[in-house]
Design an enzyme around this catalytic site. Structure first.
Site, PDB file in Angstrom:
ATOM      1  N   SER A  55      -5.348  -3.323  -1.738  1.00 51.10           N
ATOM      2  CA  SER A  55      -5.570  -4.576  -2.455  1.00 51.10           C
ATOM      3  C   SER A  55      -4.522  -5.624  -2.115  1.00 51.10           C
ATOM      4  CB  SER A  55      -5.556  -4.327  -3.972  1.00 51.10           C
ATOM      5  OG  SER A  55      -4.327  -3.764  -4.363  1.00 51.10           O
ATOM      6  N   HIS A  75     -11.950  -4.215   1.279  1.00 47.08           N
ATOM      7  CA  HIS A  75     -11.396  -4.292  -0.067  1.00 47.08           C
ATOM      8  C   HIS A  75     -12.510  -4.500  -1.084  1.00 47.08           C
ATOM      9  CE1 HIS A  75      -8.879  -6.502  -3.265  1.00 47.08           C
ATOM     10  NE2 HIS A  75      -8.827  -5.211  -3.465  1.00 47.08           N
ATOM     11  N   GLU A 129     -14.085  -7.815   0.571  1.00 44.01           N
ATOM     12  CA  GLU A 129     -13.283  -8.555   1.534  1.00 44.01           C
ATOM     13  C   GLU A 129     -13.115  -7.694   2.788  1.00 44.01           C
ATOM     14  OE1 GLU A 129     -10.259 -11.341  -1.049  1.00 44.01           O
ATOM     15  OE2 GLU A 129      -9.821  -9.210  -0.957  1.00 44.01           O
ATOM     16  N   ASN A 143      -7.269 -11.542  -4.870  1.00 47.91           N
ATOM     17  CA  ASN A 143      -6.095 -11.149  -5.654  1.00 47.91           C
ATOM     18  C   ASN A 143      -4.997 -12.202  -5.602  1.00 47.91           C
ATOM     19  OD1 ASN A 143      -7.157  -8.812  -6.625  1.00 47.91           O
ATOM     20  ND2 ASN A 143      -6.111  -7.453  -5.205  1.00 47.91           N
TER      21      ASN A 143
END
Length: 656
Positions: free
Chosen positions: A428, A449, A461, A499
């Site tokens: 992440s 991800h 992702e 994130n």
């Protein structure tokens, strides 16, 4: 038109056989699916003129409407024309023209039968409802529905009144208000379909029988229509508003509420509802909500073109997942749900068993029959020894966010993997270049991800490092598409896209809580702005320990004397432990009533600024290719208000 004569137009073919049955086939040129463009509708008008003349002359036994495409019946109106059609000077006449055409089809005396295979949605379902009788293939590919609400509108080709006439007010309104799709058997239970067949090649024979038997569909029984009569209708409408209001904000998504208003006025009279549909529809088509939702649709469609271009396209039959925690176990379960054979590895069976139990719950929820559930369970195999590595097409690592652990996993796996297999990490926040330091061929490692919960969030992702070639990344995109997810390619940088943009937003909200502001009020403000969940509840859902770890990766330390740090030290990590900033029961945050605020959406707009600012910075740095990809990534990855078109579109429009 003489018997056995064929008339061909660009998109339509009309053939009369020796039994005087007209076979009307739609096969839109240059499109993988049938859509009702203005050209398609115009050509249908010309053919209907001929059908009407033959009908009056007694030269027609009936008409069978079929699709010439294996992909489906009709996927609705042509969305690529919507921006142009939203002009109030153009749209009303175009709608009246289609309404009139469908009414003419309905008035033809000879039976007019629709044979349906594959998607029959939106305008396609409205066309089918204008036919006298509907036959459908009872398989997994055949689907019925009105997805228009997802584009900020509702059915505009007289589907409102006709669906209520056939299915009754409650079932029809639920179908239009939710945008959900139905199987062929469910559509038959709702009286939208009259007969089911097992195979597509049976449609012609059954349509012929229906025409020769002069079959016509019957409307919904009186017991169903009763709910739209008299004072009952207002009560039903009130309940619909209440239930719809729990799911969407009227200020953000006006279409379902306008549809309920239309039903409350005319729900007992399908013809009146059809006539009033146009005036209610026109303002919605040009609204900012509809414009932004159309943009989101086209951006999501563009994501489907990001895979490997060469043919034959790559296939992915075997997946190996290392790490049976929440993320790894759920990734493995989802791949098995999508039909792939999956081996799931961890240190021992005790760590794998909870993942298998969660998988079983997912399969039971998503799959219809015990046979399908058992088949999915058989595709998911515990693999403590990692024997599946050598056979897999895709290896996904989803272990704890520790660099040395990931490096060891990939170093060992690289020796066993077959050539051409995808090697991917679900990290992440850790840059791929650092993980790849332990590899002989670092160009082979990409990032995939996923987001929690895996089964619900559509974004993956696809992380590209400085070491990857383009094909490795496109192969990753192909795999993501193969499991029904949406890939957004981002460069390997701390936090990537989602994130990195989320963390400043969540940390800024937590800082406000540390200073004494109400977490309930902040969460309510974010939801009032248009987010699906507030930042404090989101941090609890992600896990406070995970949030702190990602924050550190991004160079944002959590103060040691903060409430945030104390909660982590006490093991109160959020939803997964039952206590974080909120107490959690049965998966739900237990919240106090928030204090009053004069402008909750305004407060929400203030809260969201760090997310918008960071997204803009990410694009400027080239981590994601452009603003469009950043917007769709944030919508799919965080649920950022789709009606605003994404954070950067919202800023452009002065809404964020």
């Amino acid at each position: 038109m003489a018997q056995a004569e064929t008339e061909k137009k660009r998109h339509w073919t009309f053939h009369i056989d020796v039994e005087k049955i007209g076979w009307l086939t739609l096969d839109v040129v240059g499109s993988g699916v049938n859509v009702l463009s203005r050209e398609v509708i115009g050509q249908l008008e010309e053919i209907v003129v001929k059908i009407e003349a033959m009908d009056r002359a007694g030269e027609l036994t009936g008409v069978a409407l079929l699709s010439g495409k294996a992909s489906g019946f009709v996927a609705g109106a042509d969305i690529s024309e919507f921006d142009e059609m939203s002009d109030p000077a153009v749209l009303p006449e175009a709608l009246k023209r289609t309404h009139a055409l469908f009414a003419r089809i309905e008035k033809i005396k000879a039976p007019f039968v629709a044979g349906i295979s594959g998607f029959c949605v939106g305008g396609g379902l409205e066309l089918a409802l204008a036919c006298h009788y509907r036959i459908a293939v009872n398989d997994d590919k055949t689907k019925f529905g009105f997805p228009e609400v997802k584009l900020g509108i509702f059915p505009g080709f007289a589907g409102t009144g006709r669906s209520i006439r056939q299915a009754g007010p409650i079932d029809a309104m639920q179908l239009m208000l939710t945008g959900r799709t139905l199987s062929a058997s469910a559509a038959k239970r709702l009286n939208l379909v009259d007969r089911l067949v097992r195979h597509r090649d049976m449609l012609r024979w059954e349509a012929r029988k229906a025409i020769l038997s002069n079959r016509k569909a019957k409307p919904a029984p009186f017991s169903k229509r009763l709910m739209a009569m008299g004072p009952l209708r207002s009560r039903v409408a009130g309940k619909m508003r209440e239930e719809t209001g729990k799911k969407v904000n009227k200020a953000h998504y006006p279409a379902p509420f306008k549809l309920i208003d239309l039903f409350e006025k005319h729900g007992n009279n399908p013809k009146a509802m059809m006539n009033a549909e146009i005036d209610a529809f026109v303002p919605l088509m040009g609204s900012p909500t509809a414009q932004n939702l159309r943009r989101v649709f086209f951006l999501s469609e563009a994501l489907k073109k990001q895979g490997v271009k060469e043919k034959p396209k790559p296939t992915f039959s075997r997946v190996h997942v290392v790490g049976a925690g929440v993320m790894g176990g759920d990734i493995a379960a989802f791949c098995a749900l999508r039909g792939m054979a999956v081996t799931l590895q961890d240190m021992d069976m005790e760590r794998i068993k909870p993942a298998l139990e969660r998988a079983k719950k997912l399969f039971k929820k998503r799959l219809k029959t015990k046979q399908a559930v058992d088949a999915a369970l058989a595709r998911l195999e515990a693999d403590v020894d990692g024997k599946g590595i050598a056979r897999c097409d895709v290896l996904i690592e989803a272990v704890v966010e520790k660099l040395e652990v990931k490096q060891q996993i990939f170093s060992n796996a690289e020796k066993k993997l077959k050539p051409g297999a995808i090697m991917a990490t679900n990290t992440s926040s850790i840059e791929l270049e650092r993980i790849a330091e332990a590899l002989t061929d670092p160009a082979r490692l990409i990032g995939l991800h996923f987001f929690n919960p895996v089964a619900q969030l559509p974004l993956v992702e696809v992380i590209q490092s400085k070491l990857n070639d383009e094909r490795a990344v496109r192969l990753g995109c192909s795999f993501v598409l193969a499991i029904g997810k949406s890939p957004v390619v981002v460069k390997s940088a701390p936090g990537f896209l989602v994130n990195r943009a989320l963390m400043p937003y969540m940390l800024a909200a937590i800082e406000r809580v540390e200073k004494g502001e109400s977490p309930e009020q902040l969460d309510a403000a974010a939801v009032a702005f248009g987010m699906p969940m507030g930042p404090i509840e989101l941090m609890d859902t992600v896990g406070l320990d995970v949030g702190a770890s990602v924050a550190r990766e991004l160079g944002q330390e959590v103060p040691k004397d903060s409430r945030f740090s104390r909660l982590i030290a006490e093991g109160k990590l959020g939803r997964k432990t039952g206590q974080g900033f909120y107490r959690w029961e049965d998966g739900k945050a237990q919240k106090q009533k928030p204090p009053a605020h004069a402008n909750l959406p305004g407060l929400g707009r203030d809260l969201i600024q760090p997310l918008v600012d960071t997204t803009e910075q990410i694009v400027a740095e080239g981590v994601v290719e452009n603003a469009d990809l950043a917007d769709i990534g944030m919508i799919f990855g965080t649920g950022f208000a789709p009606f605003l078109g994404g954070p950067l579109k919202a800023r452009q429009d002065g809404k964020a």
